[in-house]
Design a protein around this motif. Structure first.
Motif, PDB file in Angstrom:
ATOM      1  N   ASN A 165       0.797  -1.229   0.000  1.00  0.00           N
ATOM      2  CA  ASN A 165       0.000   0.000   0.000  1.00  0.00           C
ATOM      3  C   ASN A 165       0.829   1.279   0.000  1.00  0.00           C
ATOM      4  N   VAL A 166       2.098   1.179  -0.407  1.00  0.00           N
ATOM      5  CA  VAL A 166       2.932   2.380  -0.471  1.00  0.00           C
ATOM      6  C   VAL A 166       2.325   3.400  -1.427  1.00  0.00           C
ATOM      7  N   ASP A 167       1.905   2.963  -2.614  1.00  0.00           N
ATOM      8  CA  ASP A 167       1.336   3.896  -3.581  1.00  0.00           C
ATOM      9  C   ASP A 167       0.056   4.535  -3.053  1.00  0.00           C
ATOM     10  N   ASN A 168      -0.781   3.756  -2.363  1.00  0.00           N
ATOM     11  CA  ASN A 168      -2.009   4.314  -1.796  1.00  0.00           C
ATOM     12  C   ASN A 168      -1.715   5.398  -0.769  1.00  0.00           C
ATOM     13  N   SER A 169      -0.652   5.190   0.011  1.00  0.00           N
ATOM     14  CA  SER A 169      -0.349   6.127   1.094  1.00  0.00           C
ATOM     15  C   SER A 169       0.255   7.435   0.595  1.00  0.00           C
ATOM     16  N   ARG A 170       0.622   7.490  -0.673  1.00  0.00           N
ATOM     17  CA  ARG A 170       1.165   8.747  -1.213  1.00  0.00           C
ATOM     18  C   ARG A 170       0.131   9.865  -1.177  1.00  0.00           C
ATOM     19  N   HIS A 171      -1.113   9.515  -1.265  1.00  0.00           N
ATOM     20  CA  HIS A 171      -2.180  10.514  -1.336  1.00  0.00           C
ATOM     21  C   HIS A 171      -2.723  10.783   0.066  1.00  0.00           C
ATOM     22  N   GLY A 172      -2.069  11.660   0.777  1.00  0.00           N
ATOM     23  CA  GLY A 172      -2.510  12.033   2.111  1.00  0.00           C
ATOM     24  C   GLY A 172      -2.001  11.149   3.214  1.00  0.00           C
ATOM     25  N   GLY A 173      -1.101  10.217   2.888  1.00  0.00           N
ATOM     26  CA  GLY A 173      -0.551   9.339   3.909  1.00  0.00           C
ATOM     27  C   GLY A 173      -1.557   8.294   4.349  1.00  0.00           C
ATOM     28  N   ILE A 174      -1.179   7.540   5.379  1.00  0.00           N
ATOM     29  CA  ILE A 174      -2.053   6.540   5.983  1.00  0.00           C
ATOM     30  C   ILE A 174      -2.623   7.146   7.258  1.00  0.00           C
ATOM     31  N   SER A 175      -3.922   7.056   7.438  1.00  0.00           N
ATOM     32  CA  SER A 175      -4.499   7.688   8.622  1.00  0.00           C
ATOM     33  C   SER A 175      -5.817   7.038   9.015  1.00  0.00           C
ATOM     34  N   VAL A 176      -6.178   7.271  10.257  1.00  0.00           N
ATOM     35  CA  VAL A 176      -7.498   6.920  10.762  1.00  0.00           C
ATOM     36  C   VAL A 176      -7.940   8.040  11.684  1.00  0.00           C
ATOM     37  N   SER A 177      -9.222   8.300  11.700  1.00  0.00           N
ATOM     38  CA  SER A 177      -9.777   9.239  12.674  1.00  0.00           C
ATOM     39  C   SER A 177     -11.144   8.745  13.102  1.00  0.00           C
ATOM     40  N   ILE A 178     -11.507   9.065  14.318  1.00  0.00           N
ATOM     41  CA  ILE A 178     -12.815   8.715  14.856  1.00  0.00           C
ATOM     42  C   ILE A 178     -13.536  10.022  15.111  1.00  0.00           C
ATOM     43  N   GLU A 179     -14.591  10.253  14.358  1.00  0.00           N
ATOM     44  CA  GLU A 179     -15.211  11.576  14.362  1.00  0.00           C
ATOM     45  C   GLU A 179     -16.698  11.493  14.688  1.00  0.00           C
ATOM     46  N   PRO A 180     -17.189  12.429  15.502  1.00  0.00           N
ATOM     47  CA  PRO A 180     -18.636  12.540  15.698  1.00  0.00           C
ATOM     48  C   PRO A 180     -19.283  13.078  14.429  1.00  0.00           C
ATOM     49  N   THR A 181     -20.543  12.787  14.233  1.00  0.00           N
ATOM     50  CA  THR A 181     -21.249  13.328  13.071  1.00  0.00           C
ATOM     51  C   THR A 181     -21.777  14.728  13.381  1.00  0.00           C
ATOM     52  N   ALA A 182     -21.981  15.510  12.328  1.00  0.00           N
ATOM     53  CA  ALA A 182     -22.534  16.854  12.504  1.00  0.00           C
ATOM     54  C   ALA A 182     -23.936  16.769  13.109  1.00  0.00           C
ATOM     55  N   GLU A 183     -24.681  15.753  12.698  1.00  0.00           N
ATOM     56  CA  GLU A 183     -26.032  15.575  13.226  1.00  0.00           C
ATOM     57  C   GLU A 183     -25.993  15.262  14.722  1.00  0.00           C
ATOM     58  N   GLY A 184     -25.019  14.423  15.106  1.00  0.00           N
ATOM     59  CA  GLY A 184     -24.892  14.075  16.516  1.00  0.00           C
ATOM     60  C   GLY A 184     -24.523  15.276  17.367  1.00  0.00           C
ATOM     61  N   ARG A 185     -23.613  16.091  16.863  1.00  0.00           N
ATOM     62  CA  ARG A 185     -23.232  17.304  17.611  1.00  0.00           C
ATOM     63  C   ARG A 185     -24.431  18.238  17.761  1.00  0.00           C
ATOM     64  N   ASP A 186     -25.207  18.352  16.680  1.00  0.00           N
ATOM     65  CA  ASP A 186     -26.370  19.242  16.730  1.00  0.00           C
ATOM     66  C   ASP A 186     -27.401  18.740  17.742  1.00  0.00           C
ATOM     67  N   ARG A 187     -27.634  17.411  17.740  1.00  0.00           N
ATOM     68  CA  ARG A 187     -28.595  16.851  18.705  1.00  0.00           C
ATOM     69  C   ARG A 187     -28.117  17.054  20.133  1.00  0.00           C
ATOM     70  N   LEU A 188     -26.826  16.899  20.356  1.00  0.00           N
ATOM     71  CA  LEU A 188     -26.284  17.086  21.697  1.00  0.00           C
ATOM     72  C   LEU A 188     -26.437  18.532  22.151  1.00  0.00           C
ATOM     73  N   GLN A 189     -26.152  19.470  21.260  1.00  0.00           N
ATOM     74  CA  GLN A 189     -26.288  20.880  21.607  1.00  0.00           C
ATOM     75  C   GLN A 189     -27.729  21.226  21.982  1.00  0.00           C
ATOM     76  N   LYS A 190     -28.661  20.691  21.212  1.00  0.00           N
ATOM     77  CA  LYS A 190     -30.074  20.978  21.496  1.00  0.00           C
ATOM     78  C   LYS A 190     -30.485  20.378  22.836  1.00  0.00           C
ATOM     79  N   LEU A 191     -29.994  19.170  23.128  1.00  0.00           N
ATOM     80  CA  LEU A 191     -30.295  18.546  24.410  1.00  0.00           C
ATOM     81  C   LEU A 191     -29.773  19.388  25.562  1.00  0.00           C
TER      82      LEU A 191
END
Length: 450
Positions: A165-191
């Motif tokens: 996967n060297v060629d694949n990683s050329r485009h932005g590197g290798i990464s992972v992120s765990i992200e909340p959804t925009a909808e989830g953040r909005d629901r939390l704010q309203k709560l």
């Protein structure tokens, strides 16, 4: 007391993924399970949950039955062990032709716990990697670790994935992120806008409602197969980092208390939240003048932080600023990473991925196959040799952790892991004193001690 979205800390659950798998040859299975990794179960829908005590013990028992201990010379630690990639390919071919599983010494790269050197052996048409090595054992969490230091042992499976996967990683590197959804953040704010707490009342009373409003967080990958052990390790390290930061788990290292304990009674911004991520960061990569020997220096891992805010469209946006306590925690994790990795092997597993990815990138960028005369055809042949496939981690449920500061209850954290070795390869320096490979193996040995 009225709660605002900036007065509650919603921390992402951190999961320690640790596993041992073998490889599958075309036509027969090499063993290992793709749905459970260490203390974690991943279902076919990609939902990640902690395995039960019984499930985890069953997994450990399976490993004990399938992972033989190191024998002979492998039962001794070595300051520098040399590993022939030509020899490993031959060992893989031998195992395939015999119709059996890959031997443990091949799967665990003769007990290497890190990679310090890469050599081109033109005389023997070989590429050699080298580093410290130990006999291996099964750790309490199911990791395969050295018996001397507890450092995680490198895996052939991860090397194969990195090379492919060297060629694949050329485009932005290798990464992972765990992200909340925009909808989830909005629901939390309203709560939180609807909630009024009594003086001194802990917002933990609305914890279940907060989790439901926030909803599952999304796992996002770049540059790596999402069903690989490599990907699962990235996810695990990211989760476990948040777990430690947010005091969802006690730190095994005294010098690395949680971010929450560091930030206790401090004043916090009402609009920004800390984000942590782990990056590939070595001290240097040097080579000899002939371009046939390389040395990799430094622990290879650094924890970084930056504050972020939710913009008008509901997306997270970097502020370019750092919370002083978030920075203090990131610096403490970097400074104590080696000790942390020995006590929590998932971080050693991540460290190993950094090493293997740098080596794979070096082989590609410096055309080491052409220089050595060794073509790594076996490593790249998916029809011949296929890593066990895992169910892709897709979502993780939120967990809550609360701490009161001078300005109220403190907010959310996110982050990830990033591996981009191309800059390191580009910035390599010449070290005239770096020697070529000093010794070679024999026709019957693919590893030897220097």
């Amino acid at each position: 007391m009225k709660l605002s979205p900036a007065r509650v800390l919603l921390a992402i659950v951190a999961i320690g993924l640790a596993s041992v798998t073998t490889l599958s040859f075309a036509g027969f299975n090499g063993g290992g399970g793709g749905n459970r990794v260490g203390g974690v179960s991943i279902d076919p829908a990609g939902v990640v949950r902690a395995a039960t005590v019984q499930e985890n013990q069953e997994f450990i028992n399976l490993l004990r039955a399938s992972v033989p201990v190191a024998k002979g010379d492998l039962a001794q630690a070595a300051e520098t062990r040399m590993i022939s990639l030509k020899g490993i390919q031959a060992a893989i071919e031998t195992a395939r032709q015999g119709g059996g599983r890959l031997p443990a010494d091949v799967r665990f790269l003769a007990g290497l716990t890190s990679i310090e050197y890469v050599y081109v052996d033109q005389q023997n048409q070989d590429i050699v990697i080298a580093g410290p090595a130990e006999p291996w054992k099964i750790g309490d969490d199911g990791s395969i670790v050295g018996t001397k230091t507890g450092a995680a042992v490198l895996r052939l499976e991860d090397l194969i994935v990195a090379l492919r996967n060297v060629d694949n990683s050329r485009h932005g590197g290798i990464s992972v992120s765990i992200e909340p959804t925009a909808e989830g953040r909005d629901r939390l704010q309203k709560l939180l806008r609807r909630v009024t707490l009594k003086p001194g009342q802990n917002p933990a009373v609305i914890e279940n409602a907060m989790k439901q409003a926030f909803g599952p967080q999304q796992v996002k990958f770049n540059g790596i197969p999402t069903d690989s052990r490599y990907a699962a390790t990235l996810v695990a390290a990211d989760y476990e980092m948040k777990r430690l930061a947010m005091a969802l788990e006690d730190s095994p290292v005294k010098e690395l208390p949680s971010y929450l304990s560091m930030a206790r009674n401090a004043r916090h911004s009402s609009v920004s939240n800390p984000r942590w991520w782990i990056e590939c960061a070595y001290d240097s990569l040097t080579r000899n003048e002939a371009g046939t020997a390389w040395k990799l220096s430094g622990q290879g891992v650094k924890t970084l932080t930056e504050d972020e805010v939710v913009n008008k469209s509901g997306q997270l946006e970097s502020t370019g600023r750092n919370d002083q306590f978030a920075q203090k925690w990131a610096d403490a994790m970097t400074a104590n990473y080696v000790e942390l990795a020995a006590k929590k092997p998932i971080f050693g597993e991540l460290q190993n991925l950094m090493d293997l990815t740098v080596v794979a990138t070096l082989i590609a960028q410096e055309s080491l196959e052409s220089k050595s005369g060794l073509q790594l055809t076996v490593f790249r042949d998916n029809d011949l040799l296929s890593p066990v496939s895992y169910d892709t981690p897709r979502t993780i449920s939120p967990e809550c952790s609360f701490i009161r500061g001078n300005a109220g209850w403190v907010v959310t954290a996110s982050g990830g892991v990033s591996i981009n070795p191309f800059q390191l390869i580009t910035e390599q320096q010449v070290d005239a004193g770096l020697e070529q490979v000093a010794s070679v193996g024999t026709a019957d040995a693919w590893w030897w001690n220097k």
